[in-house]
Design an enzyme around this catalytic site. Sequence first.
Site, PDB file in Angstrom:
ATOM      1  N   ARG A 170       0.866  -1.182   0.000  1.00  0.00           N
ATOM      2  CA  ARG A 170       0.000   0.000   0.000  1.00  0.00           C
ATOM      3  C   ARG A 170       0.910   1.243   0.000  1.00  0.00           C
ATOM      4  O   ARG A 170       1.843   1.314   0.800  1.00  0.00           O
ATOM      5  CB  ARG A 170      -0.949   0.020   1.224  1.00  0.00           C
ATOM      6  CG  ARG A 170      -1.963  -1.127   1.208  1.00  0.00           C
ATOM      7  CD  ARG A 170      -3.093  -0.904   2.199  1.00  0.00           C
ATOM      8  NE  ARG A 170      -4.051   0.081   1.716  1.00  0.00           N
ATOM      9  CZ  ARG A 170      -5.004   0.605   2.480  1.00  0.00           C
ATOM     10  NH1 ARG A 170      -5.091   0.268   3.763  1.00  0.00           N
ATOM     11  NH2 ARG A 170      -5.857   1.468   1.980  1.00  0.00           N
ATOM     12  N   GLN A 179     -15.344   1.821   6.901  1.00  0.00           N
ATOM     13  CA  GLN A 179     -14.525   1.615   8.112  1.00  0.00           C
ATOM     14  C   GLN A 179     -15.171   2.278   9.327  1.00  0.00           C
ATOM     15  O   GLN A 179     -14.960   1.850  10.460  1.00  0.00           O
ATOM     16  CB  GLN A 179     -13.117   2.191   7.898  1.00  0.00           C
ATOM     17  CG  GLN A 179     -12.231   1.401   6.954  1.00  0.00           C
ATOM     18  CD  GLN A 179     -12.325   1.910   5.524  1.00  0.00           C
ATOM     19  OE1 GLN A 179     -13.331   2.487   5.117  1.00  0.00           O
ATOM     20  NE2 GLN A 179     -11.288   1.675   4.743  1.00  0.00           N
ATOM     21  N   ASP A 222      -2.529   9.057   7.636  1.00  0.00           N
ATOM     22  CA  ASP A 222      -1.707   8.029   6.980  1.00  0.00           C
ATOM     23  C   ASP A 222      -0.311   8.516   6.658  1.00  0.00           C
ATOM     24  O   ASP A 222       0.626   7.723   6.571  1.00  0.00           O
ATOM     25  CB  ASP A 222      -2.395   7.528   5.708  1.00  0.00           C
ATOM     26  CG  ASP A 222      -3.508   6.578   6.066  1.00  0.00           C
ATOM     27  OD1 ASP A 222      -4.601   7.048   6.420  1.00  0.00           O
ATOM     28  OD2 ASP A 222      -3.258   5.355   6.049  1.00  0.00           O
ATOM     29  N   LYS A 280      -7.942   9.100   5.077  1.00  0.00           N
ATOM     30  CA  LYS A 280      -9.011   8.472   4.296  1.00  0.00           C
ATOM     31  C   LYS A 280      -9.787   9.488   3.456  1.00  0.00           C
ATOM     32  O   LYS A 280     -10.106  10.574   3.937  1.00  0.00           O
ATOM     33  CB  LYS A 280      -9.942   7.732   5.266  1.00  0.00           C
ATOM     34  CG  LYS A 280     -11.157   7.051   4.650  1.00  0.00           C
ATOM     35  CD  LYS A 280     -10.795   6.097   3.532  1.00  0.00           C
ATOM     36  CE  LYS A 280      -9.805   5.038   3.936  1.00  0.00           C
ATOM     37  NZ  LYS A 280      -9.205   4.320   2.786  1.00  0.00           N
TER      38      LYS A 280
HETATM   39  O1  MRU Z   1      -7.758   2.328   3.921  1.00  0.00           O
HETATM   40  P1  MRU Z   1      -7.551   2.284   5.400  1.00  0.00           P
HETATM   41  O2  MRU Z   1      -8.695   1.702   6.148  1.00  0.00           O
HETATM   42  O3  MRU Z   1      -6.228   1.649   5.756  1.00  0.00           O
HETATM   43  O4  MRU Z   1      -7.444   3.814   5.818  1.00  0.00           O
HETATM   44  C1  MRU Z   1      -7.156   4.108   7.162  1.00  0.00           C
HETATM   45  C2  MRU Z   1      -7.235   5.548   7.483  1.00  0.00           C
HETATM   46  O5  MRU Z   1      -7.373   6.396   6.628  1.00  0.00           O
HETATM   47  C3  MRU Z   1      -7.023   5.907   8.921  1.00  0.00           C
HETATM   48  O6  MRU Z   1      -7.763   7.054   9.249  1.00  0.00           O
HETATM   49  C4  MRU Z   1      -5.535   6.195   9.132  1.00  0.00           C
HETATM   50  O7  MRU Z   1      -4.766   5.087   8.744  1.00  0.00           O
HETATM   51  C5  MRU Z   1      -5.239   6.527  10.518  1.00  0.00           C
HETATM   52  S1  MRU Z   1      -5.262   5.072  11.507  1.00  0.00           S
HETATM   53  C6  MRU Z   1      -4.739   5.400  13.037  1.00  0.00           C
END
Ligand code: MRU
Length: 313
Positions: free
Chosen positions: A88, A181, A222, A233
Amino acid sequence: MGRRNLDPEDIVRYEEDGPKVVLLDQRRLPDEEVELECRTVDELVVAIRELAIRGAPAIGVAAAYGLALAAARGDDVDAAAAALAASRPTAVNLTWALAELQDDPTPARARRLHEEEVERCRAMAAHAAALFGPGTRALTHCNAGGLATGGYGSAVGALRAAWERGLLEHVWVDETRPLLQGSRLTAWELETAGIPHAVIADSAAASLMAAGEVDCVVTGADRIAANGDTANKIGTYSLAVLAAHHELPFYVVAPTSTIDLETPTGADIPIEERSGAELTARFPARNPAFDVTPAALITAIVTEHGVRQAVAL
Ligand code: MRU
C-alpha cells in the site's frame, strides 16, 4: 455489548509455531471475529492489500512481523521488504517499520515496535484529550481506533481518553464510503468502550455542523508531510473544509511514525487508487482511497510528544 476491548495481540501477532503472522480479519467485522493466518510474506501482502488488516500504524506493525517471518523462513529479507513496502503506497508507517526492522528482523524487535506503537497511542490520546471541553460532541472519519493502530487507537484513543475524563458527550461516526470503516469498525469499537455514538452518512456532516451539533472533528493520518499537509481516508479533506467554514477545530491525532519529513508537501504524497469495483460493479469509477488536507485547515496535530500547530512541525 459486553465484549471486552481488544488486546494488541488480538489484532495482530507473530507466532513462532508455524511460523506465522496471525491477524483479526477486519473485512469480516463487525459480524464475525475471524482470524487469518499468514504463513508467507506473499499471503501477508495480499492481506494488507485487501484490507484484512488496515490503518497506517497497524500495517506498519504487520509489516514488521512480516519481515521477521521472512527471516525465520530463510527467505530473501530484502525482497520481502520490497514486497511489503509496495503493498500500500500512502501510509508511511509501512516503510518506517520496515526500516526500523532492517538491522534486526526478529520477532522480539517486531513485538517491541508493536508495544511502542501502542504506548505512543496512549501518550498522544492523553495530550489530545486536553483539547476537549466538557460535553464535547466530536465527529470522526474512517477508523483510527485500536484496529488501525494495533491497539488503543489514535483519534479513537483520544475519544476514549476524553470519555474517561468525563469530557466527551457523543461521537458522530462518518460511515466512510466506500468500504465503511466508520460504520463497521469505529462504531464497533465505540460500542465496546461504552461511548455514546451514532453513525451518519458522510454527506450528513455539513448539516449537523450547521445545526450546531458538532464541536470538533478528530481524525487519524496516513502520512503527514514536512509542512503539515496530511493524507488520510478519502473524505477527510471535505470535513476539514466544512470545519473551517463552521469555525470548528479540526484535530489530527497520529504517532511520529506517521510523520514523513522527507516528503515536503501534501502534493508529494502518493495517493492509493483502488479498484473502481469497490464503488460500482456496473459503471466506470474512480476510487482514490485517500485525500490530502492542507496544513492551513488543521487546528492542531497531536503526537505522543504533545500538541502542535501543523505549520510549526
Ligand atoms: O484504507 P484504510 O482503512 O487503511 O485507511 C485508514 C485511514 O485512513 C485511517 O484514518 C488512518 O490510517 C489513521 S489510523 C490510526
